[in-house]
Design a protein around this motif. Structure first.
Motif, PDB file in Angstrom:
ATOM      1  N   VAL A 131     -25.669 -61.028  31.918  1.00  0.00           N
ATOM      2  CA  VAL A 131     -26.633 -60.610  30.894  1.00  0.00           C
ATOM      3  C   VAL A 131     -25.992 -59.604  29.941  1.00  0.00           C
ATOM      4  O   VAL A 131     -26.269 -59.605  28.743  1.00  0.00           O
ATOM      5  N   SER A 132     -25.116 -58.757  30.456  1.00  0.00           N
ATOM      6  CA  SER A 132     -24.516 -57.672  29.663  1.00  0.00           C
ATOM      7  C   SER A 132     -23.229 -58.063  28.950  1.00  0.00           C
ATOM      8  O   SER A 132     -22.722 -57.294  28.136  1.00  0.00           O
ATOM      9  N   ARG A 133     -22.699 -59.230  29.234  1.00  0.00           N
ATOM     10  CA  ARG A 133     -21.363 -59.614  28.753  1.00  0.00           C
ATOM     11  C   ARG A 133     -21.182 -59.457  27.239  1.00  0.00           C
ATOM     12  O   ARG A 133     -20.193 -58.887  26.777  1.00  0.00           O
ATOM     13  N   LYS A 134     -22.134 -59.936  26.438  1.00  0.00           N
ATOM     14  CA  LYS A 134     -21.978 -59.860  24.971  1.00  0.00           C
ATOM     15  C   LYS A 134     -21.938 -58.414  24.504  1.00  0.00           C
ATOM     16  O   LYS A 134     -21.162 -58.059  23.621  1.00  0.00           O
ATOM     17  N   ARG A 135     -22.783 -57.573  25.076  1.00  0.00           N
ATOM     18  CA  ARG A 135     -22.785 -56.159  24.689  1.00  0.00           C
ATOM     19  C   ARG A 135     -21.482 -55.486  25.098  1.00  0.00           C
ATOM     20  O   ARG A 135     -20.947 -54.669  24.348  1.00  0.00           O
ATOM     21  N   ILE A 136     -20.991 -55.804  26.266  1.00  0.00           N
ATOM     22  CA  ILE A 136     -19.729 -55.226  26.738  1.00  0.00           C
ATOM     23  C   ILE A 136     -18.586 -55.655  25.815  1.00  0.00           C
ATOM     24  O   ILE A 136     -17.745 -54.841  25.434  1.00  0.00           O
TER      25      ILE A 136
ATOM     26  N   ASP B  99     -21.765 -44.800  21.194  1.00  0.00           N
ATOM     27  CA  ASP B  99     -22.163 -46.209  21.109  1.00  0.00           C
ATOM     28  C   ASP B  99     -22.484 -46.763  22.501  1.00  0.00           C
ATOM     29  O   ASP B  99     -23.444 -47.514  22.665  1.00  0.00           O
ATOM     30  N   VAL B 100     -21.672 -46.393  23.488  1.00  0.00           N
ATOM     31  CA  VAL B 100     -21.914 -46.847  24.867  1.00  0.00           C
ATOM     32  C   VAL B 100     -23.269 -46.325  25.353  1.00  0.00           C
ATOM     33  O   VAL B 100     -24.051 -47.059  25.955  1.00  0.00           O
TER      34      VAL B 100
ATOM     35  N   SER C  27     -26.339 -48.773  26.188  1.00  0.00           N
ATOM     36  CA  SER C  27     -26.828 -48.721  27.568  1.00  0.00           C
ATOM     37  C   SER C  27     -28.290 -48.323  27.635  1.00  0.00           C
ATOM     38  O   SER C  27     -29.042 -48.843  28.467  1.00  0.00           O
ATOM     39  N   ALA C  28     -28.703 -47.412  26.774  1.00  0.00           N
ATOM     40  CA  ALA C  28     -30.099 -46.969  26.777  1.00  0.00           C
ATOM     41  C   ALA C  28     -31.021 -48.048  26.218  1.00  0.00           C
ATOM     42  O   ALA C  28     -32.171 -48.151  26.632  1.00  0.00           O
ATOM     43  N   SER C  29     -30.506 -48.866  25.298  1.00  0.00           N
ATOM     44  CA  SER C  29     -31.361 -49.884  24.690  1.00  0.00           C
ATOM     45  C   SER C  29     -31.356 -51.195  25.469  1.00  0.00           C
ATOM     46  O   SER C  29     -32.240 -52.019  25.281  1.00  0.00           O
ATOM     47  N   ALA C  30     -30.385 -51.385  26.321  1.00  0.00           N
ATOM     48  CA  ALA C  30     -30.270 -52.637  27.082  1.00  0.00           C
ATOM     49  C   ALA C  30     -30.458 -52.344  28.556  1.00  0.00           C
ATOM     50  O   ALA C  30     -29.495 -52.059  29.257  1.00  0.00           O
ATOM     51  N   ARG C  31     -31.694 -52.395  29.001  1.00  0.00           N
ATOM     52  CA  ARG C  31     -31.945 -52.128  30.410  1.00  0.00           C
ATOM     53  C   ARG C  31     -31.073 -53.052  31.248  1.00  0.00           C
ATOM     54  O   ARG C  31     -30.937 -54.226  30.951  1.00  0.00           O
ATOM     55  N   GLY C  32     -30.475 -52.504  32.273  1.00  0.00           N
ATOM     56  CA  GLY C  32     -29.606 -53.290  33.138  1.00  0.00           C
ATOM     57  C   GLY C  32     -28.136 -53.067  32.861  1.00  0.00           C
ATOM     58  O   GLY C  32     -27.314 -53.245  33.750  1.00  0.00           O
TER      59      GLY C  32
ATOM     60  N   LEU D 186     -20.701 -40.486  33.832  1.00  0.00           N
ATOM     61  CA  LEU D 186     -21.567 -39.516  33.161  1.00  0.00           C
ATOM     62  C   LEU D 186     -22.622 -40.246  32.318  1.00  0.00           C
ATOM     63  O   LEU D 186     -23.810 -39.926  32.373  1.00  0.00           O
ATOM     64  N   ILE D 187     -22.190 -41.242  31.569  1.00  0.00           N
ATOM     65  CA  ILE D 187     -23.109 -42.011  30.726  1.00  0.00           C
ATOM     66  C   ILE D 187     -24.132 -42.763  31.580  1.00  0.00           C
ATOM     67  O   ILE D 187     -25.325 -42.758  31.278  1.00  0.00           O
ATOM     68  N   VAL D 188     -23.666 -43.404  32.645  1.00  0.00           N
ATOM     69  CA  VAL D 188     -24.581 -44.133  33.529  1.00  0.00           C
ATOM     70  C   VAL D 188     -25.643 -43.185  34.078  1.00  0.00           C
ATOM     71  O   VAL D 188     -26.834 -43.504  34.084  1.00  0.00           O
ATOM     72  N   GLY D 189     -25.209 -42.000  34.510  1.00  0.00           N
ATOM     73  CA  GLY D 189     -26.165 -41.017  35.026  1.00  0.00           C
ATOM     74  C   GLY D 189     -27.191 -40.616  33.985  1.00  0.00           C
ATOM     75  O   GLY D 189     -28.395 -40.548  34.272  1.00  0.00           O
ATOM     76  N   ILE D 190     -26.733 -40.376  32.781  1.00  0.00           N
ATOM     77  CA  ILE D 190     -27.641 -39.998  31.688  1.00  0.00           C
ATOM     78  C   ILE D 190     -28.634 -41.126  31.402  1.00  0.00           C
ATOM     79  O   ILE D 190     -29.835 -40.904  31.283  1.00  0.00           O
ATOM     80  N   VAL D 191     -28.123 -42.336  31.290  1.00  0.00           N
ATOM     81  CA  VAL D 191     -28.984 -43.474  30.950  1.00  0.00           C
ATOM     82  C   VAL D 191     -29.994 -43.749  32.065  1.00  0.00           C
ATOM     83  O   VAL D 191     -31.178 -43.960  31.793  1.00  0.00           O
ATOM     84  N   LEU D 192     -29.550 -43.715  33.303  1.00  0.00           N
ATOM     85  CA  LEU D 192     -30.487 -43.951  34.406  1.00  0.00           C
ATOM     86  C   LEU D 192     -31.527 -42.841  34.509  1.00  0.00           C
ATOM     87  O   LEU D 192     -32.690 -43.099  34.828  1.00  0.00           O
ATOM     88  N   ALA D 193     -31.126 -41.603  34.197  1.00  0.00           N
ATOM     89  CA  ALA D 193     -32.063 -40.477  34.261  1.00  0.00           C
ATOM     90  C   ALA D 193     -33.110 -40.528  33.157  1.00  0.00           C
ATOM     91  O   ALA D 193     -34.192 -39.956  33.302  1.00  0.00           O
ATOM     92  N   THR D 194     -32.813 -41.199  32.071  1.00  0.00           N
ATOM     93  CA  THR D 194     -33.738 -41.220  30.930  1.00  0.00           C
ATOM     94  C   THR D 194     -34.423 -42.573  30.745  1.00  0.00           C
ATOM     95  O   THR D 194     -35.218 -42.727  29.816  1.00  0.00           O
ATOM     96  N   GLU D 195     -34.179 -43.528  31.609  1.00  0.00           N
ATOM     97  CA  GLU D 195     -34.663 -44.886  31.385  1.00  0.00           C
ATOM     98  C   GLU D 195     -36.190 -44.991  31.340  1.00  0.00           C
ATOM     99  O   GLU D 195     -36.720 -45.883  30.685  1.00  0.00           O
ATOM    100  N   HIS D 196     -36.923 -44.077  31.963  1.00  0.00           N
ATOM    101  CA  HIS D 196     -38.385 -44.144  31.941  1.00  0.00           C
ATOM    102  C   HIS D 196     -38.998 -43.150  30.950  1.00  0.00           C
ATOM    103  O   HIS D 196     -40.210 -43.001  30.898  1.00  0.00           O
ATOM    104  N   HIS D 197     -38.177 -42.496  30.168  1.00  0.00           N
ATOM    105  CA  HIS D 197     -38.627 -41.572  29.134  1.00  0.00           C
ATOM    106  C   HIS D 197     -39.333 -42.384  28.042  1.00  0.00           C
ATOM    107  O   HIS D 197     -38.980 -43.540  27.807  1.00  0.00           O
ATOM    108  N   PRO D 198     -40.326 -41.801  27.356  1.00  0.00           N
ATOM    109  CA  PRO D 198     -40.994 -42.548  26.279  1.00  0.00           C
ATOM    110  C   PRO D 198     -40.025 -43.074  25.208  1.00  0.00           C
ATOM    111  O   PRO D 198     -40.246 -44.142  24.637  1.00  0.00           O
ATOM    112  N   ASP D 199     -38.956 -42.335  24.936  1.00  0.00           N
ATOM    113  CA  ASP D 199     -37.938 -42.780  23.989  1.00  0.00           C
ATOM    114  C   ASP D 199     -36.582 -42.637  24.675  1.00  0.00           C
ATOM    115  O   ASP D 199     -35.862 -41.655  24.465  1.00  0.00           O
ATOM    116  N   PRO D 200     -36.224 -43.602  25.531  1.00  0.00           N
ATOM    117  CA  PRO D 200     -35.012 -43.457  26.333  1.00  0.00           C
ATOM    118  C   PRO D 200     -33.737 -43.288  25.510  1.00  0.00           C
ATOM    119  O   PRO D 200     -32.851 -42.522  25.878  1.00  0.00           O
ATOM    120  N   ALA D 201     -33.636 -43.975  24.381  1.00  0.00           N
ATOM    121  CA  ALA D 201     -32.423 -43.872  23.563  1.00  0.00           C
ATOM    122  C   ALA D 201     -32.253 -42.459  23.013  1.00  0.00           C
ATOM    123  O   ALA D 201     -31.157 -41.897  23.054  1.00  0.00           O
TER     124      ALA D 201
END
Length: 188
Positions: free
Chosen positions: A61-66, A92-93, A97-102, A155-170
């Motif tokens: 699912v993530s291949r094109k974004r990667i 950009d990462v 990551s914040a806009s593409a869940r998963g 670090l980025i993964v941690g940030i994105v996972l920590a904010t994924e349920h925020h009203p504006d995750p990005a």
């Protein structure tokens, strides 16, 4: 997916992948594989035949974004300000990551031994793409020695996972990323 697959197997693969993209966007990396199979009109065994692990599905699912992020890193490699180029790519990462869940889940280290057949290719592509940017920034003295792309992706993964349920995750992820770059020390 080999080119020599039967036409129905190729159709199933494409349908599963399209449904998985929608389900992961809606429900994140823990989207139900059974639900994906049901919506795609195939059995669970068919999903598992094409994607033997959840990580394999997330990576597909993530291949094109990667690939887009890897191309972006390559484009930034020649920039004159190596620190700015590295930070722009990392930003950009974060945004992708914040806009593409998963996507963040596809980049995580899960503690298992690498399986040569189903290795975490997303993380490997990201390391390969980001290494030249980081190496150049280190050579220029813009980043301290000892930092690795794996550290920065974690670090980025941690940030994105920590904010994924925020009203504006990005926006939340971007704010935390900028805070981590600036640090907590006041500017002098």
């Amino acid at each position: 997916m080999p080119d020599r697959q039967r036409a129905d197997a190729r159709r199933n693969y494409g349908r599963i992948l399209a449904v998985a993209e929608e389900e992961i966007a809606a429900h994140g990396a823990d989207a139900s594989l059974e639900q994906i199979a049901r919506i795609a009109g195939v059995g669970s065994a068919t999903v598992r035949r094409h994607f033997p692990t959840r990580r394999a599905l997330l990576e597909a699912v993530s291949r094109k974004r990667i690939e887009a992020l890897a191309a972006r890193a390559q484009a930034l490699t020649g920039e004159s300000d190596s620190r700015a180029a590295l930070l722009e790519w990392l930003s950009d990462v974060v945004a992708y990551s914040a806009s593409a869940r998963g996507l963040a889940a596809a980049l995580t280290y899960d503690g298992t031994e690498p399986d040569p057949l189903h290795d975490n290719t997303c993380a490997a592509v990201m390391r390969e793409a980001g290494d030249p940017l980081l190496h150049r920034a280190m050579q220029d003295g813009a980043v301290p020695p000892g930092v690795t792309i794996a550290d920065l992706i974690a670090l980025i993964v941690g940030i994105v996972l920590a904010t994924e349920h925020h009203p504006d995750p990005a926006a939340a992820a971007d704010r935390l990323f900028r805070l981590s770059v600036a640090g907590l020390s006041p500017q002098t």
